[in-house]
Design a protein around this motif. Structure first.
Motif, PDB file in Angstrom:
ATOM      1  N   UNK A 196      -7.747  11.001  25.954  1.00 48.88           N
ATOM      2  CA  UNK A 196      -6.634  11.454  25.118  1.00 48.88           C
ATOM      3  C   UNK A 196      -7.144  11.749  23.725  1.00 48.88           C
ATOM      4  N   UNK A 197      -6.490  12.669  23.040  1.00 48.56           N
ATOM      5  CA  UNK A 197      -6.938  13.053  21.702  1.00 48.56           C
ATOM      6  C   UNK A 197      -7.050  11.889  20.723  1.00 48.56           C
ATOM      7  N   UNK A 198      -6.155  10.890  20.753  1.00 47.99           N
ATOM      8  CA  UNK A 198      -6.283   9.779  19.804  1.00 47.99           C
ATOM      9  C   UNK A 198      -7.610   9.036  19.893  1.00 47.99           C
ATOM     10  N   UNK A 199      -8.294   9.115  21.021  1.00 46.28           N
ATOM     11  CA  UNK A 199      -9.571   8.415  21.150  1.00 46.28           C
ATOM     12  C   UNK A 199     -10.663   9.017  20.267  1.00 46.28           C
ATOM     13  N   UNK A 200     -10.447  10.229  19.807  1.00 48.16           N
ATOM     14  CA  UNK A 200     -11.404  10.840  18.877  1.00 48.16           C
ATOM     15  C   UNK A 200     -11.261  10.277  17.469  1.00 48.16           C
ATOM     16  N   UNK A 201     -10.084   9.739  17.159  1.00 49.29           N
ATOM     17  CA  UNK A 201      -9.801   9.245  15.815  1.00 49.29           C
ATOM     18  C   UNK A 201     -10.511   7.905  15.579  1.00 49.29           C
ATOM     19  N   UNK A 202     -11.115   7.722  14.413  1.00 45.68           N
ATOM     20  CA  UNK A 202     -11.887   6.495  14.133  1.00 45.68           C
ATOM     21  C   UNK A 202     -11.090   5.207  14.264  1.00 45.68           C
ATOM     22  N   UNK A 203      -9.818   5.224  13.850  1.00 43.00           N
ATOM     23  CA  UNK A 203      -9.035   3.985  13.842  1.00 43.00           C
ATOM     24  C   UNK A 203      -8.917   3.380  15.235  1.00 43.00           C
ATOM     25  N   UNK A 204      -8.385   4.152  16.179  1.00 41.54           N
ATOM     26  CA  UNK A 204      -8.235   3.659  17.542  1.00 41.54           C
ATOM     27  C   UNK A 204      -9.592   3.449  18.205  1.00 41.54           C
ATOM     28  N   UNK A 205     -10.495   4.376  17.973  1.00 45.83           N
ATOM     29  CA  UNK A 205     -11.810   4.327  18.612  1.00 45.83           C
ATOM     30  C   UNK A 205     -12.540   3.029  18.270  1.00 45.83           C
TER      31      UNK A 205
END
Length: 345
Positions: A82-91
């Motif tokens: 999912x796209x949010x996995x690219x974001x540093x916070x969630x990742x």
């Protein structure tokens, strides 16, 4: 038999297609028992950062069974894409938890962009990985220690499994089930799921048949014809037969086909038959005669000679190199003279 715990990391805006097909595949696995009821093989657990409901990008909500703090011991841990996995916070949050869990988990899996937090842990350094072709370049740049395969469906390297995502998640889950409970159960499940062919992972994400369908200048005839050819490889596939199926004259058909696909009908049919032959040779119970007949060859000798021209080795050698053992009737019959494919062109 004890159930194997399969954990899925879920989050807002996750790729529903990957999560949905994967969880459906594992929950369908049952082993028949004497009493007539199937015995479940897997216990599926959804794991969130918290236990609050997650809404996938398709708008469907999932209520996590547990959160990172209360998750049970797991046999297999799957990180959805999912796209949010690219974001540093969630990742970073997911990566920290994966690092903690890795020593006690038999298999860790990344579907599509689920590879980002797994790569961030450093556990994939110097390992081979696969991911969706759209993300492959970015993954290679952000994590230069990874050996990224931009066109593979899925890859296993040690206890880590990475998958391109999308519909490849079905084939990937079937491969895990085969490793756990055997080929017969995996193939039975593939039939229940109406899978056209259980892919082994090494196939290309952008398959040649799909490329031909995209390139077809006459989508109403030639694109449909590609699917028909792939479903009738054991039949008469001469230019005349194909032209008749496409409702065209043989001459016009041959010209338009070559113009659209950059190769003659004969070349396409030969390549399609050999590609399918490589798949069927992976089935231990299939003899060379079975494979040859099913693909439109006169006999095993004709098929063996054609396969050697295509792959640079005889079918028996191909099987040995891939570790396939089984029936080999008619495998290494010597061909006295050069024979040809039954493509009639």
């Amino acid at each position: 038999m004890s159930l194997k715990n399969i954990g899925f990391v879920v989050f807002d805006d996750m790729a529903w297609a990957e999560f949905g097909v994967a969880i459906e595949t594992f929950t369908r696995v049952h082993i028949p028992t004497d009493c007539g009821y199937g015995c479940r093989c897997y216990n599926v657990v959804t794991i969130g950062l918290t236990t609050e409901a997650c809404r996938g990008h398709a708008g469907i909500e999932v209520n996590p069974d547990v959160d990172f703090r209360t998750a049970p011991e797991l046999d297999t841990l799957i990180v959805c894409g999912g796209e949010p996995m690219r974001a540093p916070t969630l990742c970073k949050k997911v990566a920290k938890w994966l690092t903690y869990r890795a020593p006690t988990t038999r298999r860790i899996v990344a579907l599509g962009t689920g590879i980002y937090p797994l790569a961030m842990t450093g556990l994939l350094d110097r390992r081979e990985v696969a991911t969706h072709w759209r993300a492959a370049k970015d993954v290679a740049i952000r994590f230069p220690g990874l050996r990224v395969h931009a066109n593979r469906l899925f890859v296993k390297d040690g206890p880590f499994y990475t998958c391109a995502g999308g519909t490849a998640a079905v084939d990937f889950c079937l491969s895990l089930i085969e490793a756990d409970f055997g080929r017969n159960l995996a193939l039975k499940l593939a039939r229940d799921l109406v899978v056209h062919f259980k892919r082994t992972g090494g196939e290309e994400q952008y398959s040649e048949p799909l490329q031909f369908q995209v390139q077809a200048s006459d989508p109403y005839r030639l694109a449909e014809l590609v699917s028909w050819i792939l479903s009738h490889l054991g039949e008469n596939l001469t230019v005349d037969a194909l032209a008749q199926h496409a409702c065209m004259s043989p001459r016009n058909f041959a010209r338009l086909f070559a113009q659209s696909f950059g190769k003659t009908p004969a070349e396409f049919v030969a390549g399609a038959r050999m590609t399918e032959a490589r798949r069927r040779l992976l089935l231990p119970q299939a003899t060379l005669k079975d494979v040859a007949t099913s693909l439109g060859f006169k006999n095993a000798a004709v098929f063996s000679a054609a396969f050697e021209r295509f792959a640079g080795m005889r079918p028996g050698t191909y099987r040995v190199r891939l570790g396939v053992t089984g029936k080999v009737h008619g495998v290494e019959q010597e061909v006295a003279s050069t024979t040809s494919l039954l493509i009639g062109v």
